[in-house]
Design a protein around this motif. Structure first.
Motif, PDB file in Angstrom:
ATOM      1  N   SER A  65      -1.839   2.690   1.061  1.00 51.02           N
ATOM      2  CA  SER A  65      -1.010   1.490   0.910  1.00 51.02           C
ATOM      3  C   SER A  65      -1.358   0.737  -0.367  1.00 51.02           C
ATOM      4  CB  SER A  65      -1.207   0.577   2.123  1.00 51.02           C
ATOM      5  OG  SER A  65      -0.751   1.192   3.312  1.00 51.02           O
ATOM      6  N   SER A  66      -2.639   0.620  -0.674  1.00 51.84           N
ATOM      7  CA  SER A  66      -3.037  -0.103  -1.890  1.00 51.84           C
ATOM      8  C   SER A  66      -2.533   0.598  -3.145  1.00 51.84           C
ATOM      9  CB  SER A  66      -4.561  -0.247  -1.934  1.00 51.84           C
ATOM     10  OG  SER A  66      -5.199   0.991  -2.203  1.00 51.84           O
ATOM     11  N   TYR A 107      -7.064  -5.144   5.500  1.00 54.89           N
ATOM     12  CA  TYR A 107      -6.750  -4.954   6.919  1.00 54.89           C
ATOM     13  C   TYR A 107      -7.850  -5.596   7.758  1.00 54.89           C
ATOM     14  CZ  TYR A 107      -6.764  -2.333  11.333  1.00 54.89           C
ATOM     15  OH  TYR A 107      -6.796  -1.979  12.651  1.00 54.89           O
ATOM     16  N   ARG A 126      -6.661   5.343   9.927  1.00 56.76           N
ATOM     17  CA  ARG A 126      -6.376   3.983   9.460  1.00 56.76           C
ATOM     18  C   ARG A 126      -6.867   3.788   8.014  1.00 56.76           C
ATOM     19  NH1 ARG A 126      -9.474   0.744  13.221  1.00 56.76           N
ATOM     20  NH2 ARG A 126      -7.968   0.973  14.887  1.00 56.76           N
ATOM     21  N   ASN A 183      -3.231  -7.487   6.197  1.00 60.49           N
ATOM     22  CA  ASN A 183      -2.687  -6.864   7.411  1.00 60.49           C
ATOM     23  C   ASN A 183      -3.516  -7.311   8.607  1.00 60.49           C
ATOM     24  OD1 ASN A 183      -2.111  -5.124   9.628  1.00 60.49           O
ATOM     25  ND2 ASN A 183      -1.272  -3.617   8.238  1.00 60.49           N
ATOM     26  N   ALA A 237       2.919  -1.830   8.865  1.00 61.89           N
ATOM     27  CA  ALA A 237       2.379  -0.921   7.854  1.00 61.89           C
ATOM     28  C   ALA A 237       2.657   0.549   8.162  1.00 61.89           C
ATOM     29  CB  ALA A 237       0.879  -1.134   7.719  1.00 61.89           C
ATOM     30  N   ILE A 242      -4.643   2.704   4.673  1.00 66.25           N
ATOM     31  CA  ILE A 242      -4.885   1.492   3.877  1.00 66.25           C
ATOM     32  C   ILE A 242      -5.165   1.851   2.423  1.00 66.25           C
ATOM     33  CG2 ILE A 242      -6.521  -0.422   3.609  1.00 66.25           C
ATOM     34  CD1 ILE A 242      -6.552  -0.172   6.865  1.00 66.25           C
ATOM     35  N   TYR A 259      -5.190  -4.283  -0.671  1.00 62.91           N
ATOM     36  CA  TYR A 259      -4.705  -4.260   0.715  1.00 62.91           C
ATOM     37  C   TYR A 259      -5.877  -4.524   1.634  1.00 62.91           C
ATOM     38  CZ  TYR A 259      -1.380  -3.040   4.395  1.00 62.91           C
ATOM     39  OH  TYR A 259      -0.535  -3.099   5.464  1.00 62.91           O
TER      40      TYR A 259
END
Length: 617
Positions: free
Chosen positions: A208-209, A218, A201, A187, A166, A205, A216
């Motif tokens: 990323s979504s 994690y 972090r 993830n 990622a 995330i 997403y």
């Protein structure tokens, strides 16, 4: 509207504890099934533990992981489970997630990008998988798809990025998953704890979504798995760039389950707002790490040379916090059972009394010790319930000194033998405190911090003695600020005396008024130089040019501090090589076994420091 019940399980695993790890996995699966979860994802390398080191290189270890994957199959009836394990293909080992469902294996997804910086050495053990490649793998006579796969559940398409995958920007596998129109990306991770990392972090995330146009999820490992790295057990779910679910960090439980009903094409939900506090994260991480180290080593408790100063007092409070937090989360009976003390400590006893069973302290004074530090140490020990001993080591120091004076034919003096006379006091404390640790079948806690590790301001076989060094990865400036916070926010009133004292080794005669910062330099200055020199790997001149505008110091004074730092850093690498194992707690550390390697013998920046001295502004 289609709904998929998903869950993540953060598990506290231990290398080579096959049955313990298996039981954690099965317990989490059973709880998920009771909650009617349809897909349950475990973290990276959840069957073996991430910290298995060179065991991954063997042939038998990955093979046994497959055996335990096979043992898990019957528990996957009615649920899809994603498990992490190493898989060997001929001469290469791959870090994989296996997807199992209804007693069958649907496929193996190997990690495509390996972590190699900081505390990570994954290229030593694993081989990265090639994007887009899919082969067939023989799993005990069954041919199973192995490679860059996606899966289906109900109306949802889902795939995986495994931890480091990622963090690869435009190269990350998630963009190919987006092209395949997946609705959900898991993830599974083994992402080490560091203060402030949760916020970084979380942003990754959420982002990323949004950019991958998928929910997403994690899921991280939990606990002090194998001695040094700590995993915070964080599970985060984001959709449309918004945080939907986030677990509490650093649980004392064997596993932590988080669930969510994911709707396909659902309207945007209200986002959560997470709080972030480095001081609180440090407290949680260090206390959990002590708890796991205690129970996994099957030791009976801790022994600490309590000087009344900042470092040893910090560690004493962290042990007390370990007990308080563990009892509050687990309950006293479970807490005592986990540390193997349920048979000799009454479960009805108070938190303070449990601390007394687990922590034994000793103030080891000399004629150079002040009454203030004695009172500080005794007050703190009494306030948290620790056992407290007090003895003098002047006889031992005198005995050693007289023997060497007789051998060399002269007296030792503070004018000619300053370091020698300081160090013998620190070293004379070590044998007797080790005796107490041995008698108690306990772990001896070393009290050195990261700032001291930088410049070698620690006596080998003295204050560096110990089984574990809980704060060796934390700078002294942070520790001083944390102690004030702990007194007020955590309610440790016994720290009042500690917080009123100026840090001092108390190894010179009292009339010399020794302080740490007089011996070295101001701790905030050490921190700024350290971040640039060690974290950012800057040269002495670069550091000077950066700090001369940031610090209100005369140029010659700043040059002197920078030169002193680099000279002491180079000279004392051998000490850092011998420090007791330490917890990784900050964004970087100076432990050569986990983060920063430096030659034991070197030219000591001689040319670079000459260039700094000659720099004409």
């Amino acid at each position: 509207m289609s709904v998929l019940k998903i869950a993540g399980a953060a598990v506290n695993q231990t290398p080579l504890d096959w049955e313990g790890n298996f039981n954690n996995i099965v317990s989490a699966i059973q709880e998920a099934k009771e909650a009617q979860v349809e897909i349950l994802c475990f973290p990276e390398l959840s069957i073996t533990g991430y910290g298995s080191e060179d065991l991954f290189l063997s042939y038998w270890y990955p093979r046994k992981a497959l055996v335990y994957l096979q043992k898990t199959l019957p528990f996957s009836q009615g649920i899809t489970v994603c498990l992490g394990l190493p898989v060997r293909l001929q001469s290469s080992v791959y870090n994989c997630t296996a997807v199992i469902e209804d007693g069958k294996i649907l496929g193996f997804v190997p990690k495509q990008f390996l972590a190699y910086d900081g505390v990570h050495y994954e290229f030593r053990w694993f081989t990265p998988w090639k994007a887009g490649e899919i082969i067939s793998f023989d799993f005990f006579g069954q041919e199973i798809p192995f490679g860059d796969l996606i899966f289906h559940k109900k109306e949802f398409r889902y795939g995986f990025e495994i931890c480091e995958d990622a963090w690869q920007g435009e190269k990350r596998p998630g963009f190919r998953l987006k092209e395949k129109k997946v609705d959900l990306i898991f993830n599974p991770s083994a992402s080490h704890f560091a203060m402030g990392k949760s916020k970084i972090r979380e942003d990754l995330i959420k982002g990323s979504s949004r950019i991958l146009d998928a929910a997403y999820f994690y899921i991280n490992l939990l606990g002090n798995e194998s001695g040094r790295m700590i995993f915070d057990g964080e599970a985060i779910l984001a959709q449309y760039g918004k945080l939907l679910v986030k677990t509490p960090l650093l649980s004392f439980k064997s596993y932590q389950l988080i669930r969510y009903d994911l709707e396909k094409n659902a309207p945007q939900a209200t986002a959560l707002r997470a709080k972030h506090s480095k001081k609180e994260e440090f407290t949680q991480a260090a206390s959990l790490a002590l708890f796991d180290y205690l129970r996994k080593s099957r030791s009976k408790g801790f022994v600490l040379s309590l000087s009344g100063g900042a470092d040893s007092s910090t560690i004493a409070v962290l042990v007390a916090e370990m007990v308080r937090r563990g009892v509050e989360e687990l309950g006293t009976p479970v807490f005592l059972e986990k540390i193997h003390r349920s048979k000799d400590i009454d479960p009805k006893t108070s938190i303070k009394d449990i601390v007394g069973h687990l922590l034994t302290t000793a103030y080891q004074g000399t004629k150079n010790s002040s009454n203030d530090t004695l009172i500080s140490a005794q007050t703190l020990a009494n306030s948290i319930g620790a056992k407290f001993h007090h003895w003098l080591i002047d006889d031992e120091v005198t005995s050693y000194t007289q023997k060497i004076e007789q051998a060399i034919g002269r007296d030792l003096t503070w004018k000619t033998d300053d370091i020698t006379l300081q160090n013998i006091q620190a070293r004379a404390r070590s044998p007797i405190i080790w005796m107490l640790a041995n008698i108690n079948n306990a772990l001896l806690l070393s009290t050195s911090n990261r700032s001291e590790g930088d410049v070698g301001y620690a006596t080998m076989d003295g204050d560096t003695s110990g089984s574990i060094s809980p704060i060796a990865a934390v700078d002294k400036h942070f520790i001083i600020q944390w102690l004030k916070w702990a007194e007020k926010k955590l309610g440790y009133r016994g720290l009042k005396g500690v917080n009123s004292l100026q840090p001092s080794a108390e190894l010179r005669p009292l009339e010399k008024h020794q302080t740490d910062e007089d011996d070295l330099m101001p701790y905030p200055v050490i921190l700024e130089i350290e971040k640039l020199a060690i974290r950012d790997k800057r040269s002495p001149i670069d550091i000077y040019l950066i700090l001369k505008d940031e610090l209100s110091l005369p140029g010659d004074v700043l040059k002197g501090y920078i030169s002193k730092f680099f000279r002491l850093w180079s000279r004392n690498q051998w000490k850092r090589e011998r420090l007791a194992p330490s917890f990784h707690l900050d964004e970087f550390n100076v432990d050569p076994k986990t983060w920063c390697r430096f030659p034991i013998l070197s030219g000591g920046y001689k040319e670079e420091l000459r260039e700094l001295e000659e720099l004409d502004e």
